[in-house]
Design an enzyme around this catalytic site. Structure first.
Site, short mmCIF file in Angstrom:
data_model
loop_
_atom_site.label_atom_id
_atom_site.label_comp_id
_atom_site.label_asym_id
_atom_site.label_seq_id
_atom_site.Cartn_x
_atom_site.Cartn_y
_atom_site.Cartn_z
CD GLU A 24 2.83 -15.08 -30.15
OE1 GLU A 24 3.01 -15.43 -28.74
OE2 GLU A 24 3.10 -13.82 -30.52
CE1 TYR A 56 -17.96 -25.10 -9.41
CE2 TYR A 56 -18.69 -23.56 -7.57
CZ TYR A 56 -18.51 -24.74 -8.36
OH TYR A 56 -18.75 -25.75 -7.30
CD GLU A 76 -0.08 -6.99 -21.63
OE1 GLU A 76 1.12 -6.65 -21.24
OE2 GLU A 76 -0.35 -7.63 -22.45
CE LYS A 102 1.66 -15.57 -26.05
NZ LYS A 102 1.86 -14.56 -26.72
#
Length: 131
Positions: A24, A56, A76, A102
């Site tokens: 990953e 934004y 997290e 994810k």
């Protein structure tokens, strides 16, 4: 205190290198971020002045910089870092809700998405605190 006005930005997508597995961090994968910005837009609406609200476009750029930046083992951690950064960089915000998806997580069973959502707000002292 959280005010009733919100700006929602959905689907900010970037390739990041987050995860607990070596592949990953080596190969990367898409991360999709949604944010809800809690703020009072009255001054911006009354004056038509961008400086009185959260830009934004700049929010999206800050998100992408964190997703593509330093790797973390956990989303997290990534979602919390995004929330902290937005509160630090955009003083008009009272609170933020950040969801990091994810969709290609290394899970061995069929699934549609994995997402972590964090909510952070300012304390009376101006610090970001969990709500």
């Amino acid at each position: 205190m959280t005010r009733p006005d919100t700006i929602t930005l959905k689907g900010v997508t970037a390739i990041g290198y987050h995860g607990v597995f070596d592949h990953e961090k080596r190969d990367g994968q898409p991360f999709i971020t949604d944010v809800v910005l809690h703020l009072d837009i009255a001054a911006a609406a009354a004056t038509d002045d961008l400086s009185k609200t959260a830009d934004y476009g700049a929010v999206a750029e800050a998100i992408v910089a964190l997703v593509t930046g330093d790797p973390h083992d956990l989303i997290e951690t990534l979602s919390t870092r995004i929330a902290e950064k937005l509160l630090a960089d955009f003083p008009v915000l009272d609170a933020v809700e950040v969801t990091v998806h994810k969709p290609k997580a290394p899970i061995q069973v069929p699934f549609g998405d994995v997402a972590i959502t964090v909510f952070r707000s300012r304390s009376a002292a101006g610090e970001a605190v969990p709500a």
